[in-house]
Write an enzyme that holds these catalytic residues in place. Structure first.
Site, PDB file in Angstrom:
ATOM      1  CG  ASP A 104      16.241   3.452   9.186  1.00  0.00           C
ATOM      2  OD1 ASP A 104      17.219   3.370   9.864  1.00  0.00           O
ATOM      3  OD2 ASP A 104      15.320   2.771   9.082  1.00  0.00           O
ATOM      4  CG  ASN A 137      12.212   5.389  -0.033  1.00  0.00           C
ATOM      5  OD1 ASN A 137      11.028   4.891   0.087  1.00  0.00           O
ATOM      6  ND2 ASN A 137      13.034   5.419   0.942  1.00  0.00           N
ATOM      7  CD  GLU A 138      10.526   8.079   3.190  1.00  0.00           C
ATOM      8  OE1 GLU A 138      11.396   8.400   3.988  1.00  0.00           O
ATOM      9  OE2 GLU A 138       9.398   7.456   3.833  1.00  0.00           O
ATOM     10  CG  ASN A 189       7.475   5.464   1.778  1.00  0.00           C
ATOM     11  OD1 ASN A 189       6.569   4.911   1.124  1.00  0.00           O
ATOM     12  ND2 ASN A 189       8.646   5.840   1.606  1.00  0.00           N
ATOM     13  CE1 TYR A 241       7.138   3.495   8.873  1.00  0.00           C
ATOM     14  CE2 TYR A 241       7.493   5.296   7.298  1.00  0.00           C
ATOM     15  CZ  TYR A 241       7.856   3.986   7.731  1.00  0.00           C
ATOM     16  OH  TYR A 241       8.489   3.103   6.944  1.00  0.00           O
ATOM     17  CE1 TYR A 279      10.447   6.995  13.383  1.00  0.00           C
ATOM     18  CE2 TYR A 279       9.491   6.509  11.065  1.00  0.00           C
ATOM     19  CZ  TYR A 279      10.425   6.268  12.286  1.00  0.00           C
ATOM     20  OH  TYR A 279      11.438   5.204  11.813  1.00  0.00           O
ATOM     21  CD  GLU A 294       9.416   2.889   3.545  1.00  0.00           C
ATOM     22  OE1 GLU A 294       9.181   3.479   4.605  1.00  0.00           O
ATOM     23  OE2 GLU A 294      10.179   3.092   2.743  1.00  0.00           O
ATOM     24  CD1 TRP A 319      10.178   0.478   7.374  1.00  0.00           C
ATOM     25  CD2 TRP A 319      10.221  -0.118   5.297  1.00  0.00           C
ATOM     26  NE1 TRP A 319      11.332   0.351   6.944  1.00  0.00           N
ATOM     27  CE2 TRP A 319      11.447   0.183   5.759  1.00  0.00           C
ATOM     28  CE3 TRP A 319       9.945  -0.358   4.066  1.00  0.00           C
ATOM     29  CZ2 TRP A 319      12.584   0.155   4.950  1.00  0.00           C
ATOM     30  CZ3 TRP A 319      11.131  -0.412   3.187  1.00  0.00           C
ATOM     31  CH2 TRP A 319      12.338  -0.180   3.625  1.00  0.00           C
ATOM     32  CE  LYS A 366       9.429   2.170  11.857  1.00  0.00           C
ATOM     33  NZ  LYS A 366      10.743   2.420  12.063  1.00  0.00           N
TER      34      LYS A 366
HETATM   35  C1  GCB Z   1      11.184   5.365   5.921  1.00  0.00           C
HETATM   36  C2  GCB Z   1      12.329   4.949   4.995  1.00  0.00           C
HETATM   37  C3  GCB Z   1      12.666   3.633   5.368  1.00  0.00           C
HETATM   38  C4  GCB Z   1      12.934   3.534   6.755  1.00  0.00           C
HETATM   39  C5  GCB Z   1      11.632   3.607   7.580  1.00  0.00           C
HETATM   40  C6  GCB Z   1      11.831   3.438   9.069  1.00  0.00           C
HETATM   41  O1  GCB Z   1      10.302   6.400   5.596  1.00  0.00           O
HETATM   42  O2  GCB Z   1      11.919   4.792   3.621  1.00  0.00           O
HETATM   43  O3  GCB Z   1      14.162   3.422   4.709  1.00  0.00           O
HETATM   44  O4  GCB Z   1      13.606   2.264   7.097  1.00  0.00           O
HETATM   45  O5  GCB Z   1      11.189   5.014   7.252  1.00  0.00           O
HETATM   46  O6  GCB Z   1      11.470   2.506   9.663  1.00  0.00           O
HETATM   47  O7  GCB Z   1      11.895   4.900   9.643  1.00  0.00           O
END
Ligand code: GCB
Length: 600
Positions: free
Chosen positions: A160, A409-410, A463, A465, A469, A501, A546, A565
């Site tokens: 991303d 990462n992820e 990470n 959200y 999300y 994150e 993040w 973000k």
């Molecule tokens: C994530 C990723 C990061 C993205 C972020 C997002 O999990 O590691 O690279 O930018 O989410 O904002 O969706």
């Protein structure tokens, strides 16, 4: 890899500035054999993409060419002469006049090409550097190049952030002696107030090695001879988060009693250890506060810029952050040196981002394909990933600011094949550097009951959200989800846990009396909820939001001129939440929130 420096025996000339530039064009087979003649010039260091208006350049897939004439100083006769490229994203090819002299794959790490036999002291030569931005299933990071129905080549990728490319860091002309210091490794320990500095030096050719450790005032505090050894520094000044102290190991290569090369290697004396569920720096529990960052600014793209470097660190200081993660690739060496000098703690991450086809299918609705298979991430990808880890540790092993390696990462750590893919990479990382903990940043789909690799690592970096999300706009429900999941990780593993994150897209200037997603109020409430949960978990050792600042991404319906973000806008203005964080982190100062301690 040693960084270019000027010493009594070495010279280093930056070739930064405006270079002639062109993209690969049909019918021009060997552009390096003559002048580019496109009329275009590009600034170095900077990604080329946003410097130009023409979308054919910005979205070009394939090779681009940089060219300039280089003058070799006449005093360099008899020296070895190198071209050192701090980063060519993602593949570089170097030509001196008509000849190919060397190349490198991997966009965020340096390489050097020996051009001694191709150039003359006092002469000039035409330097052409080709840079290719293509990403495939066998590159790190991975991507796919396809041809659309209009016959155009298209690059897609699973991460991303915008696939900025070019020469985003400095290019150097370097002279080193024929017999030279080629590598230095420093490791440190502290015993009864004395610093034990282990060192290992490699030289090209036969040479004796002498080292002297000097303190920040230049006073000698210890010395040793031999390619490997230990220097003891009595009453040592520790490198501490927020209170950096650096020594220099003056390394000399000696032949027949004369010093043929000197190389100054800075180091800090500090220890890092994971004990139970604590992360200790110098034996003291450390609580990470800060960000996942990006190298990203307007026009320059991923181009390194000293003014932004200074300003970003000023903002870290202002907001009370003590750390960041180099998400999602190794950062410029200037950044790492700055962190060393200013006591900012770094989680150093590889460019292995996007090893996850599950996330892609979630976004595109396309059927899910396995991430680890001969057609996707395969043995070649793994070998490239291993080489990338070798080069990252080779470059960054002596930075006291680096306290942990993050090797991906992820990744799809919940999928079949993840264990087989990662186990050898973790072993490799530990064998290259037994002194630092190792982690990966776990994606939301990897839960305590289906993640296959967490047991290999030292720290659980998550990470998450919830409230963005998942359960967007409903922070009450998000809190239940988050607390529930964190509780399960804490129960399953006796390891330190941290959030690497968490964040909510926020458009600066959008305000609401409700907790409306995209508003500054929502970002504040979202973080407050997250912090409430973190503070209730004794195993928690840190929070990195993040993101530090808004940043550019590829186009998509989930992005409004990039990812929003950031706690700061792309031009580094604070959003409302910055003031909340400043209050919280300035009070914490690297220690765990007290109410979490009391539940121990
Ligand atoms: C994530 C990723 C990061 C993205 C972020 C997002 O999990 O590691 O690279 O930018 O989410 O904002 O969706």
């Amino acid at each position: 890899m040693l960084k270019p420096v000027a010493t009594a025996t070495r010279e280093a000339i930056k070739l930064d500035g405006l270079w002639d530039f062109d993209i690969a064009r049909e019918g021009v087979e060997r552009p390096w054999t003559g002048a580019l003649n496109s009329g275009l010039e590009a600034a170095v260091p900077a990604s080329y993409n946003d410097q130009f208006i023409d979308p054919a350049i910005r979205d070009h897939v394939g090779w681009v060419w940089y060219q300039r004439d280089v003058q070799v100083p006449r005093g360099w006769d008899g020296e070895r002469i190198l071209i050192r490229i701090d980063a060519a994203t993602h593949e570089g090819a170097v030509y001196v006049d008509d000849d190919f002299v060397g190349g490198h794959v991997g966009g965020y790490l340096p390489f050097a090409v020996d051009v001694t036999d191709k150039v003359e002291a006092g002469g000039t030569f035409r330097l052409t550097i080709g840079v290719n931005n293509e990403l495939t299933n066998e590159t790190i990071p991975p991507g796919t190049v396809s041809v659309d129905m209009l016959g155009r080549r298209k690059q897609t990728y699973l991460h991303d952030f915008y696939n900025y490319a070019g020469l985003a860091r400095s290019v150097w002309l370097v002279s080193i002696p024929q017999v030279s210091v080629t590598d230095v490794t420093v490791t440190t320990d502290v015993i009864d107030g004395a610093g034990r500095v282990g060192y290992r030096v490699h030289t090209s050719g036969d040479a004796e090695v002498r080292v002297r450790a000097v303190d920040a005032t230049g006073t000698e505090v210890g010395a040793a001879t031999g390619a490997e050894g230990v220097v003891v520094i009595r009453d040592v000044n520790l490198w501490q988060p927020g209170a950096a102290y650096l020594y220099t190991l003056q390394v000399e290569a000696v032949v027949d009693d004369s010093v043929v090369d000197t190389y100054p290697q800075t180091f800090g004396v500090r220890t890092v250890e994971v004990r139970g569920s604590e992360f200790l720096i110098n034996g003291e529990p450390f609580y990470f506060t800060g960000f996942g960052k990006h190298e990203d600014t307007a026009i320059r793209g991923k181009g390194h810029d000293d003014a932004y470097l200074v300003h970003d660190f000023q903002l870290l200081d202002w907001i009370g952050a003590n750390s960041f993660r180099t998400s999602h690739y190794p950062y410029a060496e200037e950044v790492m040196d700055f962190a060393d000098r200013h006591g900012i703690v770094v989680i150093d991450e590889t460019a292995a981002v996007g090893l996850n086809l599950g996330v892609a299918s979630g976004l595109t609705g396309e059927p899910n394909r396995p991430t680890f298979s001969p057609e996707t991430c395969n043995d070649v990808t793994q070998a490239v990933h291993a080489q990338h880890i070798r080069e990252l540790i080779g470059r960054d092993k002596n930075h006291p600011s680096v306290v942990m390696w993050c090797i991906a990462n992820e990744p799809a750590s919940n999928e079949e094949g993840a264990l087989e893919y990662f186990e050898p990479l973790v072993e490799l990382t530990r064998s290259l550097d037994p002194t630092r903990p190792v982690c990966y940043a776990a994606v939301m789909f990897a839960q305590p009951d289906n993640d296959r690799i967490a047991q290999l690592f030292d720290v659980l970096c998550l990470n998450r959200y919830y409230g963005w999300y998942v359960a967007v706009g409903d922070l009450q429900l998000a809190e239940v989800y988050l607390a529930g999941e964190m509780g399960k990780w804490a129960e399953k593993y006796d390891k330190p846990m941290m959030m690497t994150e968490y964040g909510a897209d926020t458009l600066a200037g959008v305000n609401s009396v409700w907790e409306a997603p995209w508003s500054e109020e929502y970002q504040r409430a979202y973080l407050e909820m997250n912090h409430r949960v973190f503070d209730s978990i004794p195993q928690f050792v840190g929070e990195q939001i993040w993101n530090f600042a808004d940043f550019q991404t590829s186009n998509g319906i989930h992005r409004v001129d990039g990812n929003k973000k950031g706690v700061f806008t792309r031009d580094r203005r604070p959003k409302a939440v910055a003031h909340d964080l400043r209050q919280r982190w300035s009070a914490l100062r690297g220690t765990k929130p007290s109410h979490a301690d009391s539940s121990d």
